[in-house]
Each structure stands twice: as structure tokens, then as C-alpha cells.
Design an enzyme around this catalytic site. Structure first.
Site, short mmCIF file in Angstrom:
data_model
loop_
_atom_site.label_atom_id
_atom_site.label_comp_id
_atom_site.label_asym_id
_atom_site.label_seq_id
_atom_site.Cartn_x
_atom_site.Cartn_y
_atom_site.Cartn_z
N ASP A 165 0.83 -1.20 0.00
CA ASP A 165 0.00 0.00 0.00
C ASP A 165 0.86 1.26 0.00
OD1 ASP A 165 -2.61 1.46 0.51
OD2 ASP A 165 -1.45 2.07 2.26
N GLU A 186 0.76 -1.22 -5.42
CA GLU A 186 -0.44 -0.40 -5.54
C GLU A 186 0.01 1.02 -5.86
OE1 GLU A 186 -3.37 2.51 -4.07
OE2 GLU A 186 -1.58 1.97 -2.92
#
Length: 491
Positions: free
Chosen positions: A193, A233
Site C-alpha cells: 500500500d 499499488e
């Protein structure tokens, strides 16, 4: 990673319960659908200022959901994907509270990135302009230590998400502790993330710079050594995605969601065909996620042309607002307290005007695109925008983060469009053709996508001008044809 459709979900928002309830749901209401599940942040607390993406304790499962043995048990049924929140930790984390109390005497002082670490004399206006940030304003937040000293800490996202200095021993030890917990408790895939923001250098954009690639590569290799795959991501220009794909196990195809909307809005497949011809093959495909519908991934960046030009991007955003009856406008930009510069907050079903046929066509395109498909729980259930939740929280992304009771889940699961989508998921999972070679062709309103593996063949044929969509499957000489509109009508 299994080449089967995966579910993206919050544990509590889908089931009203914890990991045990999720396991029961996957074996009952949602049985025979998913080869894996991306469980959105389940760390303590799940209800922080960013829905779990600001963990106070990244190494603790929120007790309301269960514990690590519960996660391990679930992992015996499906492949589990979890978020390694690389860039930041909560301002209420024990580590940061220790820093506030002890200042430079804290063992965690070096774990958190400060303005002075990169700019000992303070950041200049010209240097600040170079930094890429997904929200407006300064990338620093002033925090007052117990000694009354004020220190500017780096906060890329919110003032409660304190950036980690991943290049220090303390920062590396923090990430290693979470990685090891994942490996020991059944996690097979890690979503990195916000990894694109992890490395900062003075005089740069501090986003996806050369050293960031090296960091992601090293982190991926460490995860691989522990038996896990990684997924990067990153929302950025499509050429950046292609570059990143060569350095990680998998990358998200974030260009696909806006391109599918553009295709269905304009009845023109050519931008989509261009992308599918060059898109990375080692990707996860999505249409919707816990975040909004990404826009910048298909658009231009500076003097670099995009898959869509600026006018097309503007029309795309305006059409989303129009199709959603203005609801997306209430949840996006300055209308909500989280100003997102790169996405529109809206359920994908509402972005298509709640048209069941268009929605099923969108999912068919996704499932036939290169990569492993993921379906967000709100998208699985063709959910409408949750305007009540949006108005209650004033958090734009909550428009597509509904809380469901078991009764609501059962009711949504029974809708014809959801039944048709579930059959499409099973078709995608069971055809061996998707393990083979991919091809795409199309112009104007006509599109053909095909997969061939040995004696198996799967073909998607669309004519958007006539609103005709068919899937042809061939397996060991057995040929079947499915018309998507007929499929919907029969349910």
C-alpha cells in the site's frame, strides 16, 4: 497466485462480523466463487480515520474481528491477500507516542520521517512545488513533543498518518515484524500500500523515483523469500505502470476501470484495444476498489500523452456524475472532506447508470483482460451509492464502502444481475483457456478478446452499437455460446 477471481472486502462491512463470519460467508452465501480474498485492513483499529489504513498496531488484528489463528484457519480455504501499509503508521501508534514523549531519546525517533531529515534548513517554496501529493496543501504536519518543541513530520496523506523512514533500521524492523507475522499466519499475497511514496529525495517529486523502484524490488524479494507474492499499488501514468510491472510480482491495472467506462459511454473500443495490446500481463484487474474510480491512470501527465486525452478525461468524469444523478459529485473533490485529486468516488454500478447489461459487459471485459481479476464486495453485489453513510461521515470514499447485515447480504446476492455476475465468475474460474495465449482486436464499436490454451478457447465478442455481447467457450470439442442479455433475462 491462483488464476481465479478474487474477492476484495472488509470483514466487518460485508458480514457484520469478524474473520469467522467471513469464512462462513465464503462457504455459504458466496460459495464456489473465489480462489482468493483480499481482506482490507484488519489491524487495530479497523475504524480509525482512514478505515484501517492508519493502524495504531499493524501487528495486531482488531479483537472485534478475531486473531492471527483465525486468519490462519481462513487461509486454509482460500488464498489470503493482506495490506502491508508501507508508507505510514498512525499518529496514535505506540511508536509515535513514544517519539512525542521522549523526542530524540526515543528508540523510534528515526522510524518517522521529518522535514529536517531531507531539508535541514527547511524546505523552500520551489522544492515544495516539486513534491507530488495526492491531496492539496503541505506534505508536513507540525507535532508538539512533550518538551514543547514543534517538529514537522512528513504526512503524505493525512495528519494522522505519519510517514515511516523505511531506510532506517527502526523503519525496516517495523516492516520486517509485520512481514514475518503475515508469513507465519497464512498470508500468501501482499499488497504494498502506497509504496510509491515510500522513498523521498530532496529536489524530486518524492513519488516513484529511481530509488523507489529499488526499494520495491528489495521488499518484494524479501516477501518472496518468506513464501509470499507482492502486488504494487500505484496510481500513475500508464507507462509508469508498465515500468513497475517489470520489478514486482504483480501490479494493478488501474487504467482498465476508466477505459471500460469510456468504452461503454462512447461506444468506441479503440482506446481500450490500444491499452490491452500493451498492458502488463502480470497484473491484477479491478473495476472498483475501496477507493474511488482512478482517473489519472488513463490520462495525460505533463507533456506525456495518455490513453485518453484531457478532453476525454473531462467528459468521462462529467458522464460519471451524470450517470450517478450527481451523487458522485457530492462525494468527490471539495464536496467531501477528503479531496482526492486522482479519482472519482462512486460505485461502479452507479457509474454505469445502474444498467445491468452494461455492468455485466464491463465485468466480462475485465475477466477477459490479461491478469487475475479482483471483484470488490460492493461491485459483486451491484450496490448503489451509500448516500446515507456518506452524509453521516462526510468521507467521500464511504459512498462505496457500505455496511451490510447478513439479511442485506442475502437480499443483494439474490438480484438477477448479481446471479449473472456469479455465473460469469464461475465461467472465468473453470475455463482452462485463460491459462493460455491472449489476443485482442477491435475498432469502432466492435471488440473481440480471445484466450486459447491447448484445446480450450474462450472468446468475448461485443458490438456496442447493437448492444450485443456473446461469450463462446470451446473445450475438447464441446462448444457453448452465452448471450449476456439472455443470461440476464433468465435470472
Amino acid at each position: 497466485m491462483k488464476n481465479q477471481v478474487q474477492l476484495i472486502t472488509y470483514t466487518d462491512r460485508l458480514t457484520g462480523g469478524g474473520l469467522h463470519a467471513l469464512r462462513n460467508t465464503l462457504s455459504s452465501t458466496l460459495s464456489d466463487l473465489f480462489g482468493g480474498v483480499h481482506i482490507l485492513p484488519f489491524y487495530y483499529p479497523i475504524d480509525g480515520s482512514d478505515a484501517g489504513f492508519d493502524p495504531i498496531d499493524h501487528a495486531q488484528i482488531d479483537p472485534r474481528l478475531g486473531d492471527w489463528p483465525d486468519l490462519n484457519t481462513l487461509g486454509k480455504d482460500v488464498e489470503i491477500m493482506a495490506d502491508l501499509i508501507v508508507n505510514h503508521a498512525s499518529g496514535q501508534s505506540p511508536e509515535f507516542l513514544d517519539v512525542l514523549e521522549k523526542g530524540e531519546a526515543s528508540e523510534y525517533w528515526s522510524m518517522f520521517l521529518k522535514e529536517r531529515d531531507l531539508f535541514p534548513d527547511g524546505i523552500s517554496e520551489d522544492q515544495a512545488k516539486l513534491i507530488y501529493r495526492p491531496r492539496p496543501g503541505s506534505c508536513f504536519s507540525s507535532k508538539t513533543l512533550a518538551s514543547s518543541e514543534s517538529v514537522n513530520f512528513w504526512t503524505t496523506f493525512t495528519d494522522n498518518q505519519i510517514d515511516i523512514n523505511v531506510e532506517t533500521q527502526a523503519g525496516q524492523a517495523y516492516l520486517e515484524r509485520v512481514l514475518t507475522l503475515f508469513a507465519d499466519n497464512g498470508v500468501k499475497i501482499i499488497r504494498l500500500d502506497a509504496a510509491g511514496y515510500a522513498i523521498k529525495r530532496a529536489g524530486t517529486s518524492c513519488f516513484m523515483i529511481e530509488d523507489t523502484f529499488a526499494f520495491i524490488d528489495a521488499l518484494s524479494k524479501r516477501a518472496n523469500a518468506l513464501g509470499m507474492e507482492t502486488v504494487a499499488e500505484i496510481h500513475s501514468h500508464y507507462k509508469t505502470q508498465i515500468d513497475v510491472a517489470s520489478k514486482v510480482n504483480r501490479v494493478y491495472d488501474f487504467a482498465l476501470p476508466p477505459l471500460v467506462l469510456h468504452t461503454l459511454y462512447s461506444n468506441n473500443v479503440e482506446a481500450l484495444v490500444k491499452w490491452l495490446t500493451i498492458a502488463p500481463r502480470n497484473c491484477l484487474t479491478v473495476l472498483d476498489t475501496h477507493d474511488g474510480i482512478g482517473i489519472i491512470d488513463a490520462g495525460p501527465e505533463g507533456d506525456k500523452p495518455g490513453l485518453l486525452d484531457a478532453d476525454q478525461i473531462d467528459r468521462l468524469v462529467e458522464t460519471i456524475h451524470q450517470k450517478s444523478q450527481g451523487e458522485s459529485q457530492q462525494a468527490t473533490g471539495s464536496a467531501a472532506n477528503n479531496l482526492d485529486l486522482y479519482q472519482v468516488n462512486c460505485s461502479y454500478y452507479d457509474a454505469l447508470g445502474r444498467c445491468d447489461f452494461d455492468y455485466l459487459v464491463a465485468r466480462a471485459i475485465q475477466f477477459f483482460s490479461p491478469g487475475v481479476p479482483q471483484v470488490y464486495y460492493g461491485g459483486l453485489l451491484a450496490m448503489h451509492n451509500d448516500m446515507a453513510l456518506l452524509h453521516r461521515t462526510q468521507v467521500g470514499r464511504d459512498i462505496n464502502r457500505p455496511y451490510l447485515t447478513p439479511a442485506q447480504l442475502a437480499a443483494e446476492r439474490g438480484k438477477p444481475v448479481v446471479n449473472a455476475l456469479c455465473e460469469l465468475i464461475r465461467l472465468r474460474n473453470r475455463s482452462a483457456a485463460f491459462d493460455g495465449n491472449f489476443s485482442v482486436a477491435g475498432e469502432g464499436s466492435s471488440l473481440t478478446i480471445e484466450w486459447v490454451h491447448l484445446d480450450s478457447r474462450a472468446t468475448l465478442q461485443l458490438d456496442l452499437a447493437t448492444r450485443r455481447a456473446q461469450i463462446h467457450l470451446e473445450d475438447a470439442g464441446n462448444i457453448r455460446t452465452f448471450d449476456l442479455q439472455t443470461w440476464l433475462d433468465e435470472r
